[in-house]
Design a protein around this motif. Structure first.
Motif, PDB file in Angstrom:
ATOM      1  N   PRO A 158       8.936   4.609   1.928  1.00 32.41           N
ATOM      2  CA  PRO A 158       8.348   4.274   0.627  1.00 32.41           C
ATOM      3  C   PRO A 158       9.332   3.441  -0.190  1.00 32.41           C
ATOM      4  N   LYS A 159       8.837   2.350  -0.782  1.00 31.89           N
ATOM      5  CA  LYS A 159       9.703   1.447  -1.540  1.00 31.89           C
ATOM      6  C   LYS A 159       9.349   1.383  -3.025  1.00 31.89           C
ATOM      7  N   GLY A 160       8.447   2.258  -3.472  1.00 28.22           N
ATOM      8  CA  GLY A 160       8.065   2.249  -4.883  1.00 28.22           C
ATOM      9  C   GLY A 160       7.036   1.170  -5.164  1.00 28.22           C
ATOM     10  N   ASP A 161       6.348   1.304  -6.305  1.00 27.92           N
ATOM     11  CA  ASP A 161       5.315   0.335  -6.698  1.00 27.92           C
ATOM     12  C   ASP A 161       4.296   0.125  -5.574  1.00 27.92           C
ATOM     13  N   ASN A 162       3.938   1.215  -4.891  1.00 25.88           N
ATOM     14  CA  ASN A 162       2.935   1.145  -3.818  1.00 25.88           C
ATOM     15  C   ASN A 162       3.320   0.171  -2.703  1.00 25.88           C
ATOM     16  N   ALA A 170       0.865  -1.187   0.000  1.00 26.62           N
ATOM     17  CA  ALA A 170       0.000   0.000   0.000  1.00 26.62           C
ATOM     18  C   ALA A 170       0.894   1.227   0.000  1.00 26.62           C
ATOM     19  N   PRO A 171       0.418   2.332  -0.557  1.00 23.11           N
ATOM     20  CA  PRO A 171       1.224   3.560  -0.538  1.00 23.11           C
ATOM     21  C   PRO A 171       1.352   4.108   0.877  1.00 23.11           C
ATOM     22  N   LEU A 172       2.452   4.793   1.124  1.00 21.36           N
ATOM     23  CA  LEU A 172       2.713   5.352   2.444  1.00 21.36           C
ATOM     24  C   LEU A 172       1.561   6.246   2.898  1.00 21.36           C
ATOM     25  N   ALA A 173       0.997   7.018   1.986  1.00 19.04           N
ATOM     26  CA  ALA A 173      -0.086   7.949   2.343  1.00 19.04           C
ATOM     27  C   ALA A 173      -1.276   7.228   2.964  1.00 19.04           C
ATOM     28  N   LYS A 174      -1.566   6.022   2.496  1.00 13.42           N
ATOM     29  CA  LYS A 174      -2.707   5.271   3.036  1.00 13.42           C
ATOM     30  C   LYS A 174      -2.414   4.815   4.467  1.00 13.42           C
ATOM     31  N   ILE A 175      -1.194   4.357   4.695  1.00 12.05           N
ATOM     32  CA  ILE A 175      -0.807   3.904   6.033  1.00 12.05           C
ATOM     33  C   ILE A 175      -0.788   5.091   6.995  1.00 12.05           C
ATOM     34  N   LYS A 176      -0.261   6.200   6.520  1.00 14.02           N
ATOM     35  CA  LYS A 176      -0.223   7.436   7.322  1.00 14.02           C
ATOM     36  C   LYS A 176      -1.635   7.843   7.747  1.00 14.02           C
ATOM     37  N   ALA A 177      -2.573   7.758   6.821  1.00 16.72           N
ATOM     38  CA  ALA A 177      -3.962   8.137   7.132  1.00 16.72           C
ATOM     39  C   ALA A 177      -4.576   7.190   8.164  1.00 16.72           C
ATOM     40  N   LEU A 178      -4.271   5.907   8.063  1.00 18.13           N
ATOM     41  CA  LEU A 178      -4.781   4.943   9.043  1.00 18.13           C
ATOM     42  C   LEU A 178      -4.234   5.262  10.434  1.00 18.13           C
ATOM     43  N   GLN A 179      -2.973   5.658  10.508  1.00 13.33           N
ATOM     44  CA  GLN A 179      -2.377   6.005  11.797  1.00 13.33           C
ATOM     45  C   GLN A 179      -2.986   7.281  12.366  1.00 13.33           C
ATOM     46  N   GLU A 180      -3.283   8.216  11.500  1.00 11.92           N
ATOM     47  CA  GLU A 180      -3.762   9.521  11.972  1.00 11.92           C
ATOM     48  C   GLU A 180      -5.246   9.528  12.334  1.00 11.92           C
TER      49      GLU A 180
END
Length: 201
Positions: A155-159, A58-68
């Motif tokens: 972030p590792k690329g390719d989502n 999953a993209p970092l932004a999605k994980i960040k949103a789950l944490q926030e």
């Protein structure tokens, strides 16, 4: 601890991470389902530090949103009963969490200062610092005496996002060793498993 965890400075990160939990000599305790949990002795403490590492599709932004989503994150944080945001100011957040504990251990609550920083390469680090005296413990709970740790999202690329969750806790009060030893493996494993399942949906 999801959103509980905000971040640490990229440049000061190496110094910070050396200090976190004062842990060394990590020993793998569990490696299952793409999640590796390692433990380390901490000088002056009878409780081990734990570190969980996994790669999430999953993209970092999605994980960040789950944490926030502080209240919502309680659904995937190990043994979280209730979690709420007390205050948010710039890159800092103050969160309050109540945890379930097995009998005969009194339930714990904790207050964390989570500081978030983003490095030039997009890596997000959230440092966790326990603030046991920020507010009185709730009735029926023992306040966690000390929390020191971090979340690191790379972030590792390719989502793909590599996620590291490392913490050392002094739980306060009396905790039997068999409970503490189980917790330091279950907490990172189950937390990362829950986060991974939601992020990959």
């Amino acid at each position: 601890m999801g959103s509980l965890h905000r971040v640490a400075m990229a440049c000061g990160l190496s110094v910070l991470l050396v200090g976190v939990a004062h842990a060394e000599d990590w020993q793998v305790a569990k490696d299952e389902g793409g999640i590796k949990v390692s433990l380390s002795e901490v000088a002056g403490s009878k409780y081990k530090a734990y570190q969980g590492v996994t790669t999430i599709k999953a993209p970092l932004a999605k994980i960040k949103a789950l944490q926030e989503d502080v209240a919502g994150a309680c659904a995937w944080i190990h043994e979280c009963k209730v979690q709420k945001l007390l205050k948010h100011e710039g890159d800092k957040s103050w969160t309050y969490t109540q945890f379930n504990t097995p009998w005969p251990v009194t339930p714990r609550d904790s207050i964390l200062l989570v500081t978030s920083t983003v490095a030039p390469d997009g890596t997000l680090t959230r440092t966790l610092e326990g603030l046991p005296t920020y507010a009185p413990a709730e009735k029926g709970f023992v306040r966690v005496a000390q929390v020191e740790g971090f979340w690191k999202l790379v972030p590792k690329g390719d989502n793909l996002t590599e996620v590291t969750y490392q913490v050392h806790t002094e739980p306060g009060g009396s905790v039997p060793s068999f409970v503490a030893n189980k917790f330091v493996v279950d907490a990172p494993f189950n937390t990362l498993k829950g986060l991974k399942e939601r992020a990959e949906k």
